[in-house]
Design a protein around this motif. Structure first.
Motif, mmCIF file in Angstrom:
data_model
loop_
_atom_site.group_PDB
_atom_site.id
_atom_site.type_symbol
_atom_site.label_atom_id
_atom_site.label_comp_id
_atom_site.label_asym_id
_atom_site.label_seq_id
_atom_site.Cartn_x
_atom_site.Cartn_y
_atom_site.Cartn_z
ATOM 1 N N GLU A 55 0.830 -1.209 0.000
ATOM 2 C CA GLU A 55 0.000 0.000 0.000
ATOM 3 C C GLU A 55 0.871 1.268 0.000
ATOM 4 N N GLU A 56 1.929 1.228 0.830
ATOM 5 C CA GLU A 56 2.770 2.433 0.965
ATOM 6 C C GLU A 56 3.455 2.787 -0.356
ATOM 7 N N ARG A 109 -3.510 8.702 2.011
ATOM 8 C CA ARG A 109 -4.336 7.524 1.738
ATOM 9 C C ARG A 109 -5.809 7.864 1.504
ATOM 10 N N ASP A 110 -6.340 8.794 2.310
ATOM 11 C CA ASP A 110 -7.780 9.042 2.190
ATOM 12 C C ASP A 110 -8.137 9.916 0.989
ATOM 13 N N GLU A 111 -7.129 10.253 0.178
ATOM 14 C CA GLU A 111 -7.431 11.040 -1.026
ATOM 15 C C GLU A 111 -7.308 10.201 -2.304
ATOM 16 N N VAL A 112 -7.007 8.918 -2.147
ATOM 17 C CA VAL A 112 -6.876 8.049 -3.326
ATOM 18 C C VAL A 112 -7.797 6.843 -3.164
ATOM 19 N N ASN A 116 -8.501 -8.818 -7.017
ATOM 20 C CA ASN A 116 -8.358 -9.317 -5.643
ATOM 21 C C ASN A 116 -6.906 -9.639 -5.295
ATOM 22 N N ILE A 117 -6.001 -8.687 -5.635
ATOM 23 C CA ILE A 117 -4.595 -8.923 -5.268
ATOM 24 C C ILE A 117 -4.143 -7.987 -4.146
ATOM 25 N N TRP A 118 -4.924 -6.955 -3.865
ATOM 26 C CA TRP A 118 -4.540 -6.012 -2.808
ATOM 27 C C TRP A 118 -5.602 -6.014 -1.714
ATOM 28 N N PRO A 119 -5.348 -6.735 -0.615
ATOM 29 C CA PRO A 119 -6.355 -6.805 0.446
ATOM 30 C C PRO A 119 -6.697 -5.429 1.011
ATOM 31 N N TRP A 120 -5.774 -4.473 0.832
ATOM 32 C CA TRP A 120 -5.980 -3.132 1.399
ATOM 33 C C TRP A 120 -6.711 -2.182 0.455
ATOM 34 N N ALA A 121 -7.150 -2.709 -0.718
ATOM 35 C CA ALA A 121 -7.860 -1.830 -1.650
ATOM 36 C C ALA A 121 -9.190 -1.382 -1.052
ATOM 37 N N ALA A 125 -15.383 6.506 2.398
ATOM 38 C CA ALA A 125 -14.921 6.404 3.777
ATOM 39 C C ALA A 125 -15.455 5.131 4.425
ATOM 40 N N HIS A 126 -16.706 4.828 4.109
ATOM 41 C CA HIS A 126 -17.311 3.648 4.711
ATOM 42 C C HIS A 126 -16.607 2.378 4.237
ATOM 43 N N ALA A 127 -16.268 2.363 2.915
ATOM 44 C CA ALA A 127 -15.602 1.187 2.359
ATOM 45 C C ALA A 127 -14.303 0.912 3.089
ATOM 46 N N ARG A 128 -13.696 1.980 3.633
ATOM 47 C CA ARG A 128 -12.445 1.806 4.366
ATOM 48 C C ARG A 128 -12.670 1.472 5.835
ATOM 49 N N GLY A 129 -13.908 1.430 6.246
ATOM 50 C CA GLY A 129 -14.179 1.114 7.638
ATOM 51 C C GLY A 129 -14.123 2.342 8.526
#
Ligand SMILES: NC(=O)c1ccc[n+]([C@@H]2O[C@H](COP(=O)([O-])OP(=O)(O)OC[C@H]3O[C@@H](n4cnc5c(N)ncnc54)[C@H](O)[C@@H]3O)[C@@H](O)[C@H]2O)c1
Length: 443
Positions: free
Chosen positions: A384-385, A395-398, A405-410, A433-437
């Protein structure tokens, strides 16, 4: 050992030519593309294909391997001296979804007057049913007043390799020999059996072999279409298609549902379209096309919901090659996606480290969203970094949308629904925002 003329040094013709050379045949290799022939003569592969570079670097110094264009004075002699002529020309689709045979027509004009009696012809491209019999065979018979099976030996032997494992597949797969007489079949078999004791040949008529090739690709593409449809259904119910498939396929002999993801390319999508549009009963093939191609519409719709609007947004699409770890951009789904985004006002950039001209990661700077379209190994290895560093944004702007399904952090993974996935499609920022929890920002 035989003397071969191989016409077409593309993704099919070049690995096959190298294979025939490596078992001891003399191979004259003709292509209309002078830059490609120059590269081959210098021992340089014109595209990525596992294992080919090493074989080519040896072949390029051997007089038994002769790349040439039509301008070469050796061309007429190469046709006349050939025991076998193997044709692997492109057969792209036209706008009406039927095969275009211009490359074949051009080649037939050039070679038919020069053929020697006794030559065996192997059509190896994917073609429309009856093309070998009604076009190639009929034309040579008429123009030379020759009898097929006596004066010349026409066959259709489909290529079934997968790009990236071409050499291995040529070794491993049984050969389908399509021929309309015994002697033509015998000669084509002799050629392919020369590749090794392990080779097996399976006989069909030419039209059966042509249909068999189309059926195989349509079958595979239909399975991918079904997997994509299942992914959308799972999302609709807030379920995770990957969990479902893992459980459903596990130790179940009648399972084997493929994983979802963008799928098209110069074989599967093309051949399915060609079959769908050449038979009035091709409804399932049409459905597979629609399901697979509509994936980009779904992706654009979800992305629009996440971003609120495409106007003034910069979207980076990762992957132009239609298939992971290749540089082959033919018939990709990235272009249709880019068109959809741009027509609604997005600025798009495409980054593909394997495709010259698209391999500058600097284009990712300042993007509002990333859409992963091709699961190259290099993308799989990204953390991710690293991605954020390339985007040069917090992070919250992208918004990161992973279609493989290769990036669990997507932020969004195609096929992974959330309980309220479709409940509030209008509120881009909140949904993101919700999708990110981020519960504070969720509705
Ligand atoms: N790529 C695959 O994985 C694959 C697999 C199975 C079957 N096929 C089928 O095999 C055929 C070839 O596919 P490909 O991927 O190798 O295509 P390609 O475009 O990579 O290769 C075609 C080659 O033919 C050359 N060419 C074009 N016109 C010519 C002419 N008039 N004379 C001589 N050369 C000419 C081109 O320059 C190119 O090098 C197609 O019918 C395709 O559907 C492809």
């Amino acid at each position: 050992m035989a003397r071969l003329l191989s016409i077409g040094a593309g993704h099919v013709g070049l690995p096959l030519s190298l294979k025939f050379w490596s078992v001891g045949h003399h191979v004259d290799l003709v292509d209309i593309d002078a830059a490609k022939i120059d590269a081959l003569s210098a021992g340089r592969m014109p595209f990525l294909e596992e294992g080919c570079a090493g074989v080519l670097s040896d072949a390029a110094h051997d007089p038994r391997f002769q790349p040439m264009t039509y301008a070469d004075i050796r061309f007429a002699e190469a046709v006349a001296a050939a025991d076998y002529i193997v044709m692997t020309l492109g057969t792209p689709l036209g706008g009406d979804y039927t095969f275009r045979f211009d490359q074949y027509f051009d080649v037939l004009v050039r070679i038919v007057p020069l053929l020697s009696r006794g030559v065996t012809l192997v059509v190896r491209s994917t073609v429309a049913p009856l093309f070998t019999r009604n076009v190639v065979t009929a034309r040579i018979a008429a123009e030379r007043d020759w009898i097929p099976g006596t004066d010349f030996f026409p066959t259709f032997c489909p290529e079934r390799l997968m790009q990236g494992s071409a050499l291995q597949d040529i070794d491993d797969l049984p050969e389908i020999i399509g021929a309309d007489d015994e002697e033509s079949a015998r000669r084509a078999e002799a050629l392919f059996l020369s590749l090794g004791d392990h080779k097996r040949c399976l006989r069909l008529t030419t039209v059966e072999a042509e249909l068999g090739k189309l059926f195989l690709n349509t079958y595979r593409y239909t399975l991918f279409g079904l997997a994509n449809e299942f992914a959308l259904t799972a999302e609709q119910y807030g379920a995770d298609i990957f969990n479902i498939l893992t459980a459903a396929n596990e130790a179940y002999p009648r399972g084997g549902i493929p994983r979802p993801g963008p799928s098209r390319g110069p074989c599967l999508g093309k051949d399915t379209a060609a079959l769908a549009f050449s038979t009035p009963g091709g409804l399932i093939a049409h459905a597979a096309l629609k399901t697979n191609e509509n994936l980009v519409l779904h992706a654009a719709t979800d992305l629009r919901a996440a971003l609120g609007t495409f106007a003034h947004k910069r979207v980076a699409v990762l992957g132009l090659a239609f298939k992971a770890d290749t540089d082959d951009v033919r018939d990709n789904l990235t272009h249709p996606l880019v068109n959809l985004l741009e027509r609604e006002g997005a600025t798009t950039v495409v980054y593909d480290p394997l495709v010259p001209g698209y391999d500058d990661s600097a284009v990712l700077a300042s993007c509002d969203a990333i859409v992963l379209m091709t699961a190259h190994s290099v993308f799989r290895s990204w953390r991710e970094e690293e991605l954020l560093w390339l985007c040069a944004r917090p992070r919250d702007e992208v918004f990161v949308f992973d279609l493989w399904n290769i990036w669990p952090w997507a932020d969004r993974i195609f096929g992974k629904g959330t309980d309220d996935h479709y409940e509030d499609p209008g509120h881009g920022g909140e949904r993101l925002a919700h999708a990110r929890g981020d519960s504070a920002a969720s509705v």
